[in-house]
Design a protein around this motif. Structure first.
Motif, mmCIF file in Angstrom:
data_model
loop_
_atom_site.group_PDB
_atom_site.id
_atom_site.type_symbol
_atom_site.label_atom_id
_atom_site.label_comp_id
_atom_site.label_asym_id
_atom_site.label_seq_id
_atom_site.Cartn_x
_atom_site.Cartn_y
_atom_site.Cartn_z
ATOM 1 N N ASN A 1 67.424 19.340 -0.707
ATOM 2 C CA ASN A 1 67.670 18.838 -2.066
ATOM 3 C C ASN A 1 66.624 17.807 -2.480
ATOM 4 O O ASN A 1 66.156 17.813 -3.622
ATOM 5 N N THR A 2 66.255 16.934 -1.562
ATOM 6 C CA THR A 2 65.224 15.934 -1.839
ATOM 7 C C THR A 2 63.881 16.601 -2.105
ATOM 8 O O THR A 2 63.157 16.228 -3.034
ATOM 9 N N ALA A 3 63.558 17.610 -1.303
ATOM 10 C CA ALA A 3 62.291 18.330 -1.485
ATOM 11 C C ALA A 3 62.266 19.063 -2.826
ATOM 12 O O ALA A 3 61.232 19.080 -3.508
ATOM 13 N N VAL A 4 63.384 19.658 -3.216
ATOM 14 C CA VAL A 4 63.456 20.372 -4.500
ATOM 15 C C VAL A 4 63.266 19.389 -5.655
ATOM 16 O O VAL A 4 62.525 19.677 -6.614
ATOM 17 N N ALA A 5 63.887 18.231 -5.579
ATOM 18 C CA ALA A 5 63.728 17.223 -6.634
ATOM 19 C C ALA A 5 62.268 16.778 -6.732
ATOM 20 O O ALA A 5 61.724 16.649 -7.841
ATOM 21 N N GLN A 6 61.640 16.578 -5.590
ATOM 22 C CA GLN A 6 60.220 16.195 -5.570
ATOM 23 C C GLN A 6 59.353 17.315 -6.140
ATOM 24 O O GLN A 6 58.447 17.069 -6.925
ATOM 25 N N ALA A 7 59.641 18.550 -5.760
ATOM 26 C CA ALA A 7 58.874 19.694 -6.252
ATOM 27 C C ALA A 7 59.011 19.828 -7.770
ATOM 28 O O ALA A 7 58.022 20.076 -8.469
ATOM 29 N N ALA A 8 60.215 19.665 -8.286
ATOM 30 C CA ALA A 8 60.441 19.762 -9.733
ATOM 31 C C ALA A 8 59.645 18.690 -10.474
ATOM 32 O O ALA A 8 59.036 18.959 -11.511
ATOM 33 N N ALA A 9 59.632 17.490 -9.930
ATOM 34 C CA ALA A 9 58.892 16.387 -10.556
ATOM 35 C C ALA A 9 57.383 16.615 -10.528
ATOM 36 O O ALA A 9 56.667 16.178 -11.431
ATOM 37 N N ASP A 10 56.906 17.323 -9.507
ATOM 38 C CA ASP A 10 55.465 17.533 -9.326
ATOM 39 C C ASP A 10 54.985 18.920 -9.761
ATOM 40 O O ASP A 10 53.825 19.276 -9.517
ATOM 41 N N ASN A 11 55.872 19.716 -10.374
ATOM 42 C CA ASN A 11 55.542 21.093 -10.767
ATOM 43 C C ASN A 11 55.050 21.919 -9.579
ATOM 44 O O ASN A 11 54.033 22.603 -9.651
ATOM 45 N N LYS A 12 55.797 21.833 -8.488
ATOM 46 C CA LYS A 12 55.476 22.567 -7.269
ATOM 47 C C LYS A 12 56.687 23.378 -6.839
ATOM 48 O O LYS A 12 57.749 23.297 -7.447
ATOM 49 N N TYR A 13 56.500 24.158 -5.788
ATOM 50 C CA TYR A 13 57.585 24.847 -5.109
ATOM 51 C C TYR A 13 57.802 24.173 -3.761
ATOM 52 O O TYR A 13 57.019 23.304 -3.358
ATOM 53 N N VAL A 14 58.844 24.587 -3.064
ATOM 54 C CA VAL A 14 59.137 24.064 -1.727
ATOM 55 C C VAL A 14 58.901 25.173 -0.716
ATOM 56 O O VAL A 14 59.298 26.318 -0.948
ATOM 57 N N VAL A 15 58.251 24.829 0.380
ATOM 58 C CA VAL A 15 58.160 25.726 1.529
ATOM 59 C C VAL A 15 58.979 25.088 2.638
ATOM 60 O O VAL A 15 58.702 23.964 3.057
ATOM 61 N N CYS A 16 59.998 25.814 3.089
ATOM 62 C CA CYS A 16 60.806 25.370 4.221
ATOM 63 C C CYS A 16 60.335 26.168 5.437
ATOM 64 O O CYS A 16 60.479 27.393 5.465
ATOM 65 N N GLN A 17 59.760 25.474 6.403
ATOM 66 C CA GLN A 17 59.427 26.131 7.666
ATOM 67 C C GLN A 17 60.637 25.936 8.567
ATOM 68 O O GLN A 17 60.902 24.844 9.047
ATOM 69 N N VAL A 18 61.386 27.001 8.783
ATOM 70 C CA VAL A 18 62.607 26.932 9.570
ATOM 71 C C VAL A 18 62.266 27.268 11.015
ATOM 72 O O VAL A 18 61.609 28.273 11.295
ATOM 73 N N GLY A 19 62.720 26.423 11.924
ATOM 74 C CA GLY A 19 62.461 26.622 13.350
ATOM 75 C C GLY A 19 62.911 25.402 14.122
ATOM 76 O O GLY A 19 63.821 24.689 13.697
ATOM 77 N N GLY A 20 62.257 25.165 15.222
ATOM 78 C CA GLY A 20 62.632 24.008 16.032
ATOM 79 C C GLY A 20 61.521 23.591 16.972
ATOM 80 O O GLY A 20 60.552 24.332 17.196
ATOM 81 N N ASN A 21 61.686 22.403 17.531
ATOM 82 C CA ASN A 21 60.705 21.882 18.483
ATOM 83 C C ASN A 21 60.647 22.715 19.747
ATOM 84 O O ASN A 21 59.667 22.654 20.482
ATOM 85 N N TRP A 22 61.642 23.520 19.995
ATOM 86 C CA TRP A 22 61.713 24.399 21.161
ATOM 87 C C TRP A 22 60.821 25.636 20.992
ATOM 88 O O TRP A 22 60.575 26.380 21.937
ATOM 89 N N CYS A 23 60.331 25.889 19.786
ATOM 90 C CA CYS A 23 59.623 27.118 19.432
ATOM 91 C C CYS A 23 58.107 26.901 19.411
ATOM 92 O O CYS A 23 57.591 26.249 18.502
ATOM 93 N N PRO A 24 57.375 27.455 20.389
ATOM 94 C CA PRO A 24 55.925 27.255 20.407
ATOM 95 C C PRO A 24 55.220 27.830 19.178
ATOM 96 O O PRO A 24 54.247 27.259 18.690
ATOM 97 N N TRP A 25 55.728 28.942 18.636
ATOM 98 C CA TRP A 25 55.104 29.520 17.443
ATOM 99 C C TRP A 25 55.309 28.630 16.218
ATOM 100 O O TRP A 25 54.468 28.607 15.312
#
Length: 159
Positions: free
Chosen positions: A37-61
């Motif tokens: 939600n915070t990222a979306v609000a920031q993106a809206a204010a900056d005329n950008k989109y959000v990229v969510c990289q979903v994963g974890g610290n356990w994932c080497p890729w």
């Protein structure tokens, strides 16, 4: 003498292994829905989109992808000019079920998985990162094309 040399080699390898602390780019403790939600609000204010990289610290890729886009100056520039980029944790300790539901259950594609949100927070694309891989890393041309095709300008041109 061979035993001494073997012992020395073992010590050097052990020190090198333990000296490299695993890189932590995902925070398991934060509320991922609030992070989104915070990222979306920031993106809206900056005329950008959000990229969510979903994963974890356990994932080497996941770590490789993060490092790849930060180290490639062309990709880094496209990302920073067009997206608010966040790392959404998915791990045994915190699977973030509400965030995963909010993002269209992207875990089905493996990790990392990239979710593009528009300025309203709607999911407009889920990207299986396997299509961006090459060898033991990522293909610069494919990653660059992916980000270019999902910038706000590119998407709004299609509307």
């Amino acid at each position: 003498m061979k035993k001494l040399a073997s012992l020395f080699l073992f010590i050097i390898m052990s020190v090198c292994t333990f000296a490299q602390a695993p890189q932590k780019i995902y925070d398991e403790s934060i509320d991922a829905v609030q992070q989104i939600n915070t990222a979306v609000a920031q993106a809206a204010a900056d005329n950008k989109y959000v990229v969510c990289q979903v994963g974890g610290n356990w994932c080497p890729w996941c770590i490789r992808f993060n490092n790849f886009i930060k180290q490639d100056s062309t990709i880094n520039q496209i990302v920073s000019e067009n997206f608010v980029y966040i790392h959404v944790n998915y791990s045994q300790a915190n699977k973030n079920p509400k965030a995963m539901q909010r993002l269209g259950n992207p875990a089905r594609f493996g990790f990392p998985v990239l979710v593009i949100l528009d300025e309203k927070g709607d999911v407009i694309h889920i990207q299986n990162s396997a299509y961006l891989e090459e060898g033991q890393g990522y293909n610069q041309k494919n990653v660059l094309e992916f980000f270019q095709q999902w910038t706000p300008t590119a998407v709004h041109t299609l509307k």
